[in-house]
Design a protein around this motif. Structure first.
Motif, PDB file in Angstrom:
ATOM      1  N   UNK A  28      14.510  65.605 -37.932  1.00  0.00           N
ATOM      2  CA  UNK A  28      15.592  65.043 -38.749  1.00  0.00           C
ATOM      3  C   UNK A  28      15.432  65.459 -40.211  1.00  0.00           C
ATOM      4  N   UNK A  29      14.202  65.434 -40.713  1.00  0.00           N
ATOM      5  CA  UNK A  29      13.966  65.858 -42.095  1.00  0.00           C
ATOM      6  C   UNK A  29      14.331  67.321 -42.284  1.00  0.00           C
ATOM      7  N   UNK A  30      14.008  68.151 -41.310  1.00  0.00           N
ATOM      8  CA  UNK A  30      14.335  69.578 -41.399  1.00  0.00           C
ATOM      9  C   UNK A  30      15.850  69.760 -41.444  1.00  0.00           C
ATOM     10  N   UNK A  31      16.570  68.979 -40.641  1.00  0.00           N
ATOM     11  CA  UNK A  31      18.032  69.058 -40.646  1.00  0.00           C
ATOM     12  C   UNK A  31      18.579  68.624 -42.002  1.00  0.00           C
ATOM     13  N   UNK A  32      18.042  67.555 -42.531  1.00  0.00           N
ATOM     14  CA  UNK A  32      18.480  67.066 -43.838  1.00  0.00           C
ATOM     15  C   UNK A  32      18.186  68.086 -44.935  1.00  0.00           C
ATOM     16  N   UNK A  33      17.002  68.679 -44.893  1.00  0.00           N
ATOM     17  CA  UNK A  33      16.624  69.673 -45.898  1.00  0.00           C
ATOM     18  C   UNK A  33      17.513  70.912 -45.808  1.00  0.00           C
ATOM     19  N   UNK A  34      17.814  71.332 -44.565  1.00  0.00           N
ATOM     20  CA  UNK A  34      18.652  72.517 -44.390  1.00  0.00           C
ATOM     21  C   UNK A  34      20.051  72.281 -44.930  1.00  0.00           C
ATOM     22  N   UNK A  35      20.544  71.042 -44.823  1.00  0.00           N
ATOM     23  CA  UNK A  35      21.872  70.735 -45.347  1.00  0.00           C
ATOM     24  C   UNK A  35      21.850  70.712 -46.872  1.00  0.00           C
ATOM     25  N   UNK A  36      20.726  70.278 -47.434  1.00  0.00           N
ATOM     26  CA  UNK A  36      20.605  70.284 -48.894  1.00  0.00           C
ATOM     27  C   UNK A  36      20.634  71.717 -49.424  1.00  0.00           C
ATOM     28  N   UNK A  37      20.050  72.642 -48.664  1.00  0.00           N
ATOM     29  CA  UNK A  37      20.049  74.056 -49.051  1.00  0.00           C
ATOM     30  C   UNK A  37      21.433  74.661 -48.863  1.00  0.00           C
ATOM     31  N   UNK A  38      22.121  74.219 -47.809  1.00  0.00           N
ATOM     32  CA  UNK A  38      23.440  74.780 -47.491  1.00  0.00           C
ATOM     33  C   UNK A  38      24.471  73.652 -47.366  1.00  0.00           C
ATOM     34  N   UNK A  39      24.885  73.064 -48.481  1.00  0.00           N
ATOM     35  CA  UNK A  39      25.821  71.935 -48.433  1.00  0.00           C
ATOM     36  C   UNK A  39      27.210  72.317 -47.937  1.00  0.00           C
ATOM     37  N   UNK A  40      27.499  73.622 -47.859  1.00  0.00           N
ATOM     38  CA  UNK A  40      28.810  74.044 -47.354  1.00  0.00           C
ATOM     39  C   UNK A  40      28.955  73.798 -45.859  1.00  0.00           C
ATOM     40  N   UNK A  41      27.827  73.563 -45.172  1.00  0.00           N
ATOM     41  CA  UNK A  41      27.873  73.264 -43.743  1.00  0.00           C
ATOM     42  C   UNK A  41      28.476  71.877 -43.557  1.00  0.00           C
ATOM     43  N   UNK A  42      29.679  71.847 -43.005  1.00  0.00           N
ATOM     44  CA  UNK A  42      30.409  70.579 -42.864  1.00  0.00           C
ATOM     45  C   UNK A  42      30.203  69.929 -41.504  1.00  0.00           C
ATOM     46  N   UNK A  43      29.415  70.535 -40.629  1.00  0.00           N
ATOM     47  CA  UNK A  43      29.188  69.940 -39.315  1.00  0.00           C
ATOM     48  C   UNK A  43      28.375  68.655 -39.451  1.00  0.00           C
ATOM     49  N   UNK A  44      28.505  67.765 -38.477  1.00  0.00           N
ATOM     50  CA  UNK A  44      27.803  66.485 -38.569  1.00  0.00           C
ATOM     51  C   UNK A  44      26.318  66.660 -38.271  1.00  0.00           C
TER      52      UNK A  44
END
Length: 498
Positions: A76-92
Motif C-alpha cells: 500500500x505504501x508503494x502504491x501511495x508513493x508511486x501516486x505521489x511521483x505520478x499524480x496524473x494517474x487518476x485510477x483508484x
C-alpha cells in the motif's frame, strides 16, 4: 531409500515419513510483491525446488503450493508513493495496487523461470483468498482465541495458546509483531488477524468482520486450509518451508493460529533456508545492499546463478561473491565439456517443464543411467540435501567418464550411459539443460556472433587460398575479441574464453 531432513521445530535431523503413503504436501511462503525479487528469493526458491525434485526422484507424488502476498502495508505504501511521483494517474487505489502487484508477480515468475525453478502446482494470492481468511478469523473469534479491537481490528491472543513459541523457542515475554503495537491490543504481543479500514488512503474489503484487510500471518494459514490441508491427519500438511527470517514471528504465528482454529498442528516438518549475505551482511532492503535477480541475470545466465546458489548447503549462510561464482562455473564447465564429447544424436534432453514432466522423465532415464551413480547421488541428497557430497559424486562420474572416453572414444554404449547420467543430473539439480555449444557461447550478443562468423568464413577462405599468414591474423583478431576457435571434422567451432 530413506530421507532425512532437518526439522526446525525439533532442532534436529529427522527421518522423513509422509502423512500419507508416497504423497507429500509442501507449502512454501512466497514473496510480498512490492519490489523485484532479490538473491534471497532466488536462494529460497532453488532450495525448495531441489527438495521437490529429490522427493519426486524418490517416488513421491508432491503437491507444491507457493503463495503471493499481494495485500500488505508495504504494498500500500508503494502504491501511495508511486501516486505521489505520478499524480496524473487518476485510477483508484485498488486499480493501482492490482497493477503494481501484477507487474511484480510477472517479474518474479520471469526470474524463477530463468533460474530453472519449476512452477508450483498452485500459486494462490491473498486477495483471491479473502473468504477463506475471513472464515478462519471468525472461527478463532468463536472459539475465544481472537478478539476485536477498535475500528474492526481483530487480534489473536497468544496467551491463550499454551504452545506459542515452541516452534521458534521464543519466550512470549520477548515476542514482537511486524507492525508496532496498537493501542487497542489487550497485550502488546498479540498480532493482527484483520486490519480495519483506516480511510480513503487505505485499502479495505467488505466482509462480515467489517471493512478491512487481512494481517500478514493469517493469509498463509487460510490458504493452506483452503488449498492444501489434509482433512483426516493430525497435521494439516507434511512440510512447511521458507527463509530463516520467517521462523519468527511469521511461522510461529501461522502455527499458532492454525493450531487454535483447527486443534491440530500446521505442519509435520518445518524447513528453513539460510540467508544470503553480501559483504558479510544479511541481505535486506533496509541495509541497502539488495542484489536483484534481474540485474544478476544481465551478467550471468540463470543456470550459472542456479549452479552457484545450489553449491552451498541450503541451511547455511551463503556469502555471495563473484569469485566463488566463477569457481562454481568452472565445475559447470566440466559438465558441459563432457556433454560436448557425446555424439549430438545421443544427447538426452529431458526438458522437464513441470513436476509431472520430471516424474515421467526420471523413470525413463533412471532405467538407462548407471544405477550406482543414481544411488550415490540420491543417498547424498536424501541426507538433508547434502549437496557437497552430491557434487563430489558428480565430479567423480565426470572424471571417470572422460577417462573411459579417452580409452574408447567411439564406444556408443558408453556414450549412451553418460548421456543418461547427465539427464539424471539435469532432472535432480536443474543444471546441464543447455546445448553444449550454446553454453560456451553465453554472453555473446547476436551482432558479435555474426561478426565472429564472418571472420571465421574469411579465415576459411584464406586457408583455401593458402594464405596462412592472413588466416593466422584472423585467428589473432578473434582471440582479441575473447574468442577461441577449434578446427574439427564438423567445421570450425568457437567458444567465448573465460
Amino acid at each position: 531409500m530413506d530421507i532425512k531432513l532437518y526439522d526446525s521445530a525439533k532442532k534436529q535431523k529427522c527421518d522423513f515419513v509422509s502423512l500419507k503413503d508416497k504423497q507429500v504436501r509442501l507449502y512454501v511462503c512466497g514473496p510480498t510483491v512490492y519490489d523485484d525479487a532479490h538473491l534471497g528469493h532466488a536462494r529460497s526458491s532453488i532450495a525448495f525446488d531441489l527438495w521437490r525434485r529429490v522427493l519426486i526422484a524418490n517416488g513421491y507424488e508432491v503437491c507444491f503450493v507457493k503463495n503471493f502476498t499481494d495485500i500488505d502495508d508495504k504494498i500500500i505504501k508503494k502504491v501511495q508513493d508511486s501516486h505521489a511521483i505520478n499524480p496524473q494517474d487518476t485510477s483508484d487505489l485498488y486499480t493501482r495496487l492490482e497493477s503494481l502487484t501484477a507487474h511484480y508477480i510477472d517479474s518474479y515468475l520471469h526470474d524463477m523461470d530463468a533460474l530453472g525453478v519449476l512452477r508450483p502446482d498452485l500459486e494462490p494470492k491473498a486477495t483471491q483468498s479473502l473468504q477463506a481468511i475471513v472464515n478462519m478469523i471468525e472461527t478463532l473469534l468463536q472459539k475465544g482465541y481472537a478478539y476485536k479491537g477498535e475500528n474492526n481490528d481483530v487480534y489473536l491472543s497468544i496467551a491463550k495458546d499454551s504452545r506459542y513459541g515452541t516452534l521458534s523457542n521464543h519466550n512470549q515475554d520477548h515476542t514482537k509483531s511486524r507492525v508496532e503495537s496498537a493501542g487497542d491490543k489487550l497485550e502488546s504481543k498479540d498480532f493482527a488477524l484483520w486490519k480495519g479500514y483506516k480511510g480513503e488512503q487505505d485499502i479495505g474489503y467488505e466482509s462480515t468482520l467489517g471493512k478491512g484487510r487481512p494481517g500478514w500471518h493469517i493469509e498463509c494459514s487460510a490458504m493452506i486450509e483452503q488449498h492444501l490441508a489434509y482433512n483426516d491427519c493430525e497435521y494439516a500438511i507434511d512440510i512447511h518451508a521458507g527463509g530463516a527470517d520467517l521462523l519468527f514471528p511469521h511461522h510461529e504465528n501461522e502455527a499458532s493460529q492454525t493450531r487454535c482454529a483447527t486443534q491440530r498442528e500446521l505442519a509435520k516438518y518445518w524447513l528453513h533456508n539460510g540467508f544470503v549475505n553480501i559483504n558479510g551482511e544479511k541481505m535486506s532492503k533496509s541495509l541497502g545492499n539488495s542484489f536483484f535477480i534481474k540485474d544478476a541475470l544481465k551478467v550471468y545466465h540463470g543456470e550459472i546463478l542456479r549452479n552457484y546458489l545450489l553449491g552451498t548447503h541450503y541451511r547455511l549462510v551463503l556469502d555471495f561473491n563473484e569469485e566463488d561464482l566463477l569457481v562454481s562455473k568452472k565445475r559447470l564447465d566440466k559438465l558441459y565439456r563432457l556433454k560436448k564429447r557425446i555424439k549430438p544424436t545421443l544427447v538426452c534432453t529431458p526438458n522437464a517443464q513441470s513436476a509431472n514432466d520430471l516424474s515421467i522423465s526420471w523413470q525413463q532415464h533412471a532405467n538407462k543411467a548407471n544405477a550406482q551413480f543414481i544411488s550415490e547421488c540420491l543417498h547424498a541428497l536424501n541426507d538433508d540435501l547434502n549437496i557437497s557430497k552430491a557434487l563430489s559424486v558428480i565430479e567423480e562420474m565426470i572424471s571417470n567418464a572422460n577417462e573411459r572416453l579417452d580409452t574408447n572414444p567411439k564406444d556408443t554404449l558408453l556414450m549412451q550411459e553418460i548421456a543418461h547420467n547427465l539427464a539424471i543430473i539435469e532432472l535432480l539439480l536443474g543444471i546441464g539443460t543447455l546445448d553444449s555449444t550454446a553454453y560456451f557461447q553465453l554472453g555473446v550478443d547476436e551482432s558479435t556472433k555474426q561478426r565472429i562468423q564472418t571472420l571465421i568464413d574469411e579465415r576459411l577462405e584464406a586457408k583455401k587460398q593458402k594464405n596462412f599468414d592472413l588466416a593466422d591474423s584472423i585467428r589473432n583478431d578473434l582471440k582479441a575479441l575473447g574468442i577461441e576457435i577449434m578446427d574439427t571434422p564438423q567445421g570450425t567451432m568457437w567458444e567465448k574464453q573465460i
